[in-house]
Design a protein around this motif. Structure first.
Motif, PDB file in Angstrom:
ATOM      1  N   ARG A 154      10.021  -0.305  -5.423  1.00 21.32           N
ATOM      2  CA  ARG A 154       8.823   0.166  -6.105  1.00 21.32           C
ATOM      3  C   ARG A 154       7.961  -1.029  -6.479  1.00 21.32           C
ATOM      4  NH1 ARG A 154      13.016   1.431  -8.071  1.00 21.32           N
ATOM      5  NH2 ARG A 154      13.986   0.288  -9.729  1.00 21.32           N
ATOM      6  N   ALA A 155       6.663  -0.817  -6.476  1.00 24.69           N
ATOM      7  CA  ALA A 155       5.724  -1.885  -6.820  1.00 24.69           C
ATOM      8  C   ALA A 155       5.778  -2.149  -8.313  1.00 24.69           C
ATOM      9  CB  ALA A 155       4.314  -1.481  -6.417  1.00 24.69           C
ATOM     10  N   ARG A 156       5.580  -3.392  -8.688  1.00 22.05           N
ATOM     11  CA  ARG A 156       5.470  -3.774 -10.101  1.00 22.05           C
ATOM     12  C   ARG A 156       3.977  -3.889 -10.411  1.00 22.05           C
ATOM     13  NH1 ARG A 156       8.357  -8.739 -11.787  1.00 22.05           N
ATOM     14  NH2 ARG A 156       8.071  -7.799 -13.826  1.00 22.05           N
ATOM     15  N   SER A 188       0.829  -1.205   0.000  1.00 17.44           N
ATOM     16  CA  SER A 188       0.000   0.000   0.000  1.00 17.44           C
ATOM     17  C   SER A 188       0.867   1.260   0.000  1.00 17.44           C
ATOM     18  CB  SER A 188      -0.926  -0.017   1.210  1.00 17.44           C
ATOM     19  OG  SER A 188      -1.700   1.152   1.257  1.00 17.44           O
ATOM     20  N   LEU A 189       1.897   1.258   0.824  1.00 20.00           N
ATOM     21  CA  LEU A 189       2.810   2.408   0.868  1.00 20.00           C
ATOM     22  C   LEU A 189       3.497   2.621  -0.476  1.00 20.00           C
ATOM     23  CD1 LEU A 189       4.378   1.860   4.380  1.00 20.00           C
ATOM     24  CD2 LEU A 189       3.135   3.907   3.642  1.00 20.00           C
ATOM     25  N   LEU A 190       3.963   1.541  -1.083  1.00 25.09           N
ATOM     26  CA  LEU A 190       4.658   1.666  -2.361  1.00 25.09           C
ATOM     27  C   LEU A 190       3.714   2.113  -3.475  1.00 25.09           C
ATOM     28  CD1 LEU A 190       6.992  -1.447  -2.186  1.00 25.09           C
ATOM     29  CD2 LEU A 190       7.646   0.960  -1.994  1.00 25.09           C
ATOM     30  N   LEU A 191       2.475   1.669  -3.421  1.00 27.86           N
ATOM     31  CA  LEU A 191       1.516   2.027  -4.467  1.00 27.86           C
ATOM     32  C   LEU A 191       0.974   3.446  -4.312  1.00 27.86           C
ATOM     33  CD1 LEU A 191      -0.363  -1.359  -4.631  1.00 27.86           C
ATOM     34  CD2 LEU A 191       0.966  -0.334  -6.492  1.00 27.86           C
ATOM     35  N   THR A 192       1.021   3.995  -3.106  1.00 25.80           N
ATOM     36  CA  THR A 192       0.434   5.317  -2.883  1.00 25.80           C
ATOM     37  C   THR A 192       1.445   6.433  -2.703  1.00 25.80           C
ATOM     38  OG1 THR A 192       0.249   4.898  -0.495  1.00 25.80           O
ATOM     39  CG2 THR A 192      -1.666   4.348  -1.859  1.00 25.80           C
ATOM     40  N   GLU A 241       8.328   5.218  -5.214  1.00 27.45           N
ATOM     41  CA  GLU A 241       9.320   4.359  -4.570  1.00 27.45           C
ATOM     42  C   GLU A 241       9.676   4.903  -3.203  1.00 27.45           C
ATOM     43  OE1 GLU A 241      12.539   4.459  -7.403  1.00 27.45           O
ATOM     44  OE2 GLU A 241      13.537   6.024  -6.292  1.00 27.45           O
ATOM     45  N   GLN A 242      10.177   4.000  -2.352  1.00 29.00           N
ATOM     46  CA  GLN A 242      10.623   4.386  -1.021  1.00 29.00           C
ATOM     47  C   GLN A 242      11.807   3.521  -0.615  1.00 29.00           C
ATOM     48  OE1 GLN A 242       8.022   5.080   2.229  1.00 29.00           O
ATOM     49  NE2 GLN A 242       6.307   5.721   0.950  1.00 29.00           N
TER      50      GLN A 242
END
Length: 119
Positions: A100-102, A49-53, A58-59
């Protein structure tokens, strides 16, 4: 001790026919199950959720650990599970690792579970 699922290459998005199309074969069922197993943890759901929002997309491990109030080593373990399942990608920048989310992998998983989803 629970039986461990076999390890297969999950780096590419899942690409089998939707489970609603016909009975899936063992290999396809395993691919889907391993990805679902990787995300089936509350901490990993929060990390996704954090990566997508996040506005930048990216974090760093350090920032993610602070956001979910877990040790960096614990977050690294969870991120490793998500990375092995092909759901995130990571790269090292100096002393930190950024994740980062894929989205394509998540979208493919959604379509495999329900072809009418996300349309």
């Amino acid at each position: 001790m629970p039986k461990a699922l076999p390890t297969i290459d999950l780096s590419a998005p899942v690409c089998c026919a939707p489970v609603a199309a016909a009975l899936v074969d063992d290999a396809a069922a395993l691919e889907v199950a391993l990805r679902l197993k990787a995300i089936a943890d509350p901490a990993r759901v929060k990390l996704m959720s954090l990566l997508l929002t996040t506005p930048t997309g990216e974090q760093s491990t350090k920032d993610l650990a602070a956001a979910v109030a877990l040790a960096e080593s614990t977050v690294s373990h969870h991120l490793g599970q998500l990375r092995n399942a092909g759901l995130i990608e990571s790269d090292r920048r100096g002393m930190s690792v950024h994740h980062r989310a894929r989205r394509e992998a998540l979208s493919a998983l959604c379509v495999v579970l329900d072809p009418g989803c996300c349309r």
